[in-house]
Design a protein around this motif. Structure first.
Motif, PDB file in Angstrom:
ATOM      1  N   VAL A   7     -21.684  -9.221   8.605  1.00 28.80           N
ATOM      2  CA  VAL A   7     -20.402  -9.066   9.305  1.00 28.80           C
ATOM      3  C   VAL A   7     -20.207  -7.621   9.731  1.00 28.80           C
ATOM      4  CG1 VAL A   7     -17.898  -9.169   9.051  1.00 28.80           C
ATOM      5  CG2 VAL A   7     -19.330 -11.000   8.125  1.00 28.80           C
ATOM      6  N   GLU A   8     -20.486  -6.684   8.802  1.00 23.41           N
ATOM      7  CA  GLU A   8     -20.305  -5.262   9.109  1.00 23.41           C
ATOM      8  C   GLU A   8     -21.233  -4.820  10.245  1.00 23.41           C
ATOM      9  OE1 GLU A   8     -21.028  -3.493   5.349  1.00 23.41           O
ATOM     10  OE2 GLU A   8     -18.998  -3.891   4.571  1.00 23.41           O
ATOM     11  N   ARG A  48     -10.680  -2.298  13.866  1.00 20.56           N
ATOM     12  CA  ARG A  48     -10.437  -3.696  14.226  1.00 20.56           C
ATOM     13  C   ARG A  48      -9.068  -3.897  14.865  1.00 20.56           C
ATOM     14  NH1 ARG A  48     -11.590  -7.389   9.702  1.00 20.56           N
ATOM     15  NH2 ARG A  48     -13.118  -5.842   9.113  1.00 20.56           N
ATOM     16  N   ILE A  56     -14.376 -13.553   6.810  1.00 17.83           N
ATOM     17  CA  ILE A  56     -15.214 -13.883   7.977  1.00 17.83           C
ATOM     18  C   ILE A  56     -16.569 -14.390   7.522  1.00 17.83           C
ATOM     19  CG2 ILE A  56     -16.369 -12.918  10.017  1.00 17.83           C
ATOM     20  CD1 ILE A  56     -14.045 -10.900  10.223  1.00 17.83           C
ATOM     21  N   ALA A 105     -11.964 -11.108  13.346  1.00 21.53           N
ATOM     22  CA  ALA A 105     -11.478  -9.781  12.966  1.00 21.53           C
ATOM     23  C   ALA A 105     -10.212  -9.423  13.729  1.00 21.53           C
ATOM     24  CB  ALA A 105     -12.555  -8.730  13.211  1.00 21.53           C
ATOM     25  N   LEU A 128     -19.812  -6.095  13.510  1.00 21.52           N
ATOM     26  CA  LEU A 128     -18.630  -5.321  13.918  1.00 21.52           C
ATOM     27  C   LEU A 128     -19.014  -3.938  14.425  1.00 21.52           C
ATOM     28  CD1 LEU A 128     -15.976  -6.196  11.180  1.00 21.52           C
ATOM     29  CD2 LEU A 128     -15.945  -6.820  13.591  1.00 21.52           C
ATOM     30  N   HIS A 162      -8.571 -11.315   9.829  1.00 13.76           N
ATOM     31  CA  HIS A 162      -9.352 -11.770   8.671  1.00 13.76           C
ATOM     32  C   HIS A 162     -10.173 -10.606   8.134  1.00 13.76           C
ATOM     33  CE1 HIS A 162      -8.458 -16.063   8.925  1.00 13.76           C
ATOM     34  NE2 HIS A 162      -8.465 -15.896  10.245  1.00 13.76           N
ATOM     35  N   SER A 163     -10.318 -10.579   6.795  1.00 13.19           N
ATOM     36  CA  SER A 163     -11.140  -9.552   6.157  1.00 13.19           C
ATOM     37  C   SER A 163     -12.613  -9.887   6.359  1.00 13.19           C
ATOM     38  CB  SER A 163     -10.823  -9.479   4.667  1.00 13.19           C
ATOM     39  OG  SER A 163     -11.241 -10.679   4.022  1.00 13.19           O
ATOM     40  N   ASN A 164     -13.477  -8.894   6.087  1.00 13.52           N
ATOM     41  CA  ASN A 164     -14.921  -9.120   6.237  1.00 13.52           C
ATOM     42  C   ASN A 164     -15.403 -10.235   5.312  1.00 13.52           C
ATOM     43  OD1 ASN A 164     -14.828  -7.046   8.013  1.00 13.52           O
ATOM     44  ND2 ASN A 164     -16.092  -5.603   6.830  1.00 13.52           N
TER      45      ASN A 164
END
Length: 946
Positions: free
Chosen positions: A918-919, A934, A907, A898, A922, A902-904
């Motif tokens: 991923v969320e 991020r 990732i 992140a 984070l 890189h986007s979710n």
């Protein structure tokens, strides 16, 4: 506007009202020097203009005191008197010439006695008062002539029932100068008004019209009162300086003493007793030593008379605890008495010597007086110079020694003074001692100079590039000093090595011949940079450097301090080097050691350049060049100059680099380490400007010098890598590979990760395409560890371009962002504007421009290969440190990707987890690191939290 006492004005107007009713009064206004007596009298006479009164006025003056009847003459010529009275007055006083006679012996009052004259004048005054109230105002009555005073006494005794008011102003003295007048006044109806310094509240009133409101005036008033003592004249001057054109000169109207304040001080003193200015001058000179007895001795006054004069100054507000209130007061007095100050300073020096004062205090007066009064003064100046150097006053130490030398007749004493001056000069201006260089060299050659004193001569020769006589003298001094002065010899050797790279062969051979170990020549516990360049750093070297830096600045020559700092920096102890740099910089600034400050700025610039902090490097290098003239730098000018050129070139500031290259440098510089650095910097500027053949010439010249002087160390100047870049610019890739391979071989076993990383980056450009990625990856790893943001930026851009050429656009974008971060750390957004880039072996240019805007996913193994060590693994020592947030292994991986943009979804695809997971990771990362988005996941934060 003059400050006027309103209460005093009310009393005077009340006396005038009594006068109108036929009750004559005498008003005596007494006050300290410039306490506002004249201003009060002026305001009073203005108010009289609204009444039907006849006002006569006169002013006493010291120069006019001998003029008999001068005051009375002024009175009758100051008002519109009816014509019939003028003939009577002329008949009483005689002609104008008689009235203006300058001596009592020449005055003759025609056809009448003095008493008859006084009575006749009284009748004139009385008859005038019968027509309209008569007000007689005399300012500065203490300067009135005797004849006028007698007339005034006569009038005072007769005004009780007359419409006559007399207003006198005079100084308030400890002992009345005009006691007969006071006796006469006390017989008549009178009022006594005493004016003194203004209180703080009155000062606030005076400031009121200048500032925004009463509150601001009240806040400023104490500061104005402190600088003026409440003296109205000084206050007027200070207000004029502080509010030029009606606007505040200082912050929020703070007092700013200037020309008007200084003039007010002079005006105040000129209005006083003839001795008053001299006494104030004595205070300005004696400063903290001022006492009534010493002031009296200095001016040939009795202690009582001196005390009386000091009392006048004190009551006038000029003094605070017996000292002048402000340095601007002393400065104004010095300027006004400039012709006699030198004599007074010499006299003060004698008096202080008799009283047993400190040598440095006596020497200040000797220097200001510009004379040496005898053997005692010579000795005093020498001792004071030592004290001044220890107490952070090198410039005064030089002044004291210069005066002693100027008036010294003994040859041996002159040599010792010249040596001392040369040593002091290293603190403020090395070239200042150059004028004694030849005489000291002659004395050293003839054996008239001691071996220890000869070390100063050698250092001067080294700085000026006279290496042959320097090495000859070093050999002689090494033999003469022996082991008892190993520290001094070590300093001499390290000074040579700092400039020329290796110790001189003569000294080395003689030391070996006498079986003196290296430890004897390294009494400082410090090896030279030669040891580091040859790849032999050790813990002992680092300890030795820190031991040196812990010493006193006055006991350390700048070359040794610089060597110790660079040893720490090159040995990987960057934090310690920076710590000691700040410590020495603060001490050098406090002690006024300009040469030290210049050397430290040059070293700081070099350290910043090694980290890729280009803006800092250029700024510090220019600061170093500004602190010392080129002549003072001697051959060492190449140290800051080369750094400034290299930094300016890397920043794309080519005009500034060209300007720096126009500096005239001594030819002898090119035989020094700094000459090599200069050729290196100039060659890279030629490359940046598209002149590869000129660059090649500079790099080859550098190579020849380094080989000839047995200084062929890449850590000193990597000429092979430099030359390889010139060959790359000429598309001679094979020769470039040969040079870089040779340089890499010479770095085998060397701990210089920075130089190895630079070499590998260039080798990747010169080598075959199939191996380029692996070599660049290793270069990035090394440069990342080395801390050089500039070279890391270059390597990352090269790698980003390579990924882009291979079609891995996501990875190219990731590396481009990292390159941008490295560029920002350099202090510049665009580092290499306008620089032609070397071409790779396949003919493609290694672009320096960041690559962004591509969305192609990057393989997980590529990410792992290009972002190692950003976060410590969970469970590491760093993660277990108490009190710090710790991320799990999964959170660390997600946060790392992140952080690099890189986007979710990307990732999740790389780590084979869902977007929801991923969320969740984070969210926990944000909470642990206390960040909101991020963009806040900077690598340094993640590294600390891993």
């Amino acid at each position: 506007m003059p400050v006027c006492d309103q209460r005093a004005m009310e009393l005077m107007l009340d006396s005038f009202a009594q006068c109108q009713r036929g009750n004559g009064e005498v008003v005596l206004v007494e006050g300290t020097l410039t306490s506002g007596k004249t201003a009060l009298l002026g305001e009073f006479t203005k108010k009289l203009s609204t009444f039907n009164a006849l006002e006569m006025s006169a002013t006493g003056a010291r120069a006019e005191t001998p003029i008999q009847m001068g005051i009375i003459w002024q009175l009758f010529h100051s008002a519109q008197i009816p014509e019939e009275f003028k003939e009577r007055i002329d008949a009483i006083l005689g002609t104008d010439e008689m009235a203006l006679a300058f001596s009592e012996t020449s005055r003759q009052i025609p056809r009448t006695s003095e008493v008859q004259v006084m009575h006749a004048l009284w009748l004139v005054f009385h008859e005038l008062s019968r027509r309209q109230p008569l007000v007689i105002c005399i300012d500065d009555l203490h300067f009135a002539d005797e004849a006028s005073l007698n007339v005034l006494f006569y009038v005072c005794r007769r005004i009780r029932s007359a419409r006559i008011m007399l207003v006198f102003t005079r100084w308030a003295q400890p002992e009345p100068l005009l006691s007969p007048l006071r006796a006469e006044i006390t017989r008549a109806p009178h009022r006594h008004i005493t004016l003194g310094p203004l209180p703080v509240a009155r000062v606030a009133d005076a400031l009121g019209p200048r500032v925004a409101d009463e509150t601001a005036a009240g806040e400023l008033a104490p500061a104005y009162h402190d600088l003026t003592g409440g003296n109205p004249l000084l206050l007027d001057g200070l207000v004029a300086d502080s509010f030029p054109g009606g606007r505040p000169a200082g912050e929020r109207g703070a007092p700013v003493p200037g020309a008007a304040y200084r003039q007010a001080v002079v005006d105040c003193l000129q209005r006083g007793d003839p001795h008053l200015f001299e006494v104030a001058g004595a205070l300005a000179i004696l400063e903290e030593h001022a006492t009534p007895a010493l002031v009296g001795r200095l001016l040939s006054l009795t202690a009582d008379e001196a005390a009386r004069q000091l009392g006048i100054l004190d009551r006038a507000g000029l003094l605070d605890s017996g000292r002048l209130r402000h340095r601007e007061m002393a400065s104004a007095i010095h300027s006004a008495l400039s012709r006699s100050m030198a004599h007074l300073h010499a006299h003060v020096a004698e008096l202080l010597y008799e009283l047993g004062a400190e040598e440095i205090d006596i020497a200040r007066h000797l220097v200001r007086g510009g004379t040496v009064l005898g053997p005692w003064a010579q000795q005093t100046l020498r001792l004071a110079a030592r004290q001044a150097l220890v107490s952070d006053q090198p410039e005064f130490a030089a002044s004291a020694l210069e005066l002693a030398l100027r008036q010294c007749d003994d040859d041996s004493d002159r040599l010792r003074l010249q040596v001392a001056l040369t040593q002091v000069a290293w603190w403020v201006n090395p070239s200042a001692g150059a004028k004694y260089s030849q005489s000291l060299r002659d004395a050293l050659t003839d054996g008239r100079l001691s071996a220890l004193d000869g070390l100063s001569v050698v250092r001067q020769l080294l700085w000026q590039g006279n290496v042959k006589p320097a090495t000859e003298h070093m050999e002689t001094l090494t033999a003469a000093l022996g082991t008892c002065e190993s520290r001094a010899l070590s300093a001499m050797r390290l000074s040579y090595e700092w400039i020329y790279g290796t110790p001189p062969d003569q000294v080395t051979r003689q030391a070996a011949g006498r079986k003196r170990s290296a430890a004897r020549l390294r009494a400082y516990g410090l090896a030279g940079l030669h040891t580091l360049w040859s790849g032999e750093p050790s813990d002992d070297l680092v300890r030795g450097a820190e031991n040196v830096l812990q010493g006193q600045l006055i006991d350390m020559v700048p070359e040794i301090g610089a060597t110790a700092l660079l040893l720490l920096d090159h040995a990987g102890q960057r934090a310690r080097a920076l710590h000691w740099w700040h410590v020495l910089q603060e001490e050098a600034t406090r002690q006024g050691a300009v040469t030290w400050r210049a050397m430290l700025s040059a070293v700081g610039a070099d350290m910043a350049l090694r980290r890729g902090s280009l803006a800092t490097a250029e700024s510090k290098a220019r600061e170093a060049l500004g602190l010392l003239h080129t002549q003072s730098w001697g051959v060492l000018v190449g140290c800051p100059l080369s750094t400034a050129i290299e930094a300016a070139t890397a920043r794309g500031r080519h005009e500034q680099a060209e300007e720096l290259l126009r500096h005239v440098v001594p030819d002898a510089m090119f035989d020094t380490v700094f000459g090599l650095r200069y050729l290196h910097a100039r060659g890279h500027h030629h490359l940046a400007m598209g002149r590869p053949f000129a660059a090649q010439a500079d790099f080859e010249r550098c190579a020849d010098i380094m080989r000839r002087r047995e200084l062929d160390f890449p850590s000193l100047v990597p000429w092979r890598g430099d030359l390889a870049q010139a060959h790359l610019a000429l598309r001679q890739h094979r020769r470039a590979r040969e040079l870089l391979t040779e340089q890499l071989g010479r770095l085998a076993g060397h701990e210089d990760e920075r130089l190895r990383g630079i070499t590998l980056r260039l080798l990747a450009l010169a080598g075959p395409q199939q191996r380029r990625m692996a070599v660049l990856g290793e270069a990035v790893d090394l440069l990342e560890r080395s801390g050089d943001h500039l070279e890391l930026h270059r390597a990352l851009v090269d790698m980003s371009k390579l990924y882009r050429a291979q079609g891995e656009l996501g990875q190219a974008r990731l590396l481009a962002r990292r390159a941008e971060q490295a560029a920002k750390a350099c202090g510049e957004g665009g580092l290499l504007n306008g620089r032609p880039e070397p071409e790779a072996a396949d003919g493609t240019a290694a672009s320096r421009e960041p690559v962004a805007g591509y969305e192609r996913p990057t393989p997980a193994r590529a990410v792992a290969r290009t972002v190692p060590r950003v976060l410590p693994r969970a469970g590491s020592a760093a993660a277990r440190a108490g009190g710090e947030p710790s991320l799990s292994e999964a959170e660390r991986k997600v946060a790392t990707l992140a952080a690099f943009g890189h986007s979710n979804r990307e990732i999740g695809r790389k780590l084979y987890i869902t977007v929801s997971t991923v969320e969740q990771h984070l969210t926990r990362v944000y909470r642990k690191l206390n960040v909101q988005k991020r963009e806040d996941l900077r690598p340094e934060i993640l590294s600390a939290a891993g």
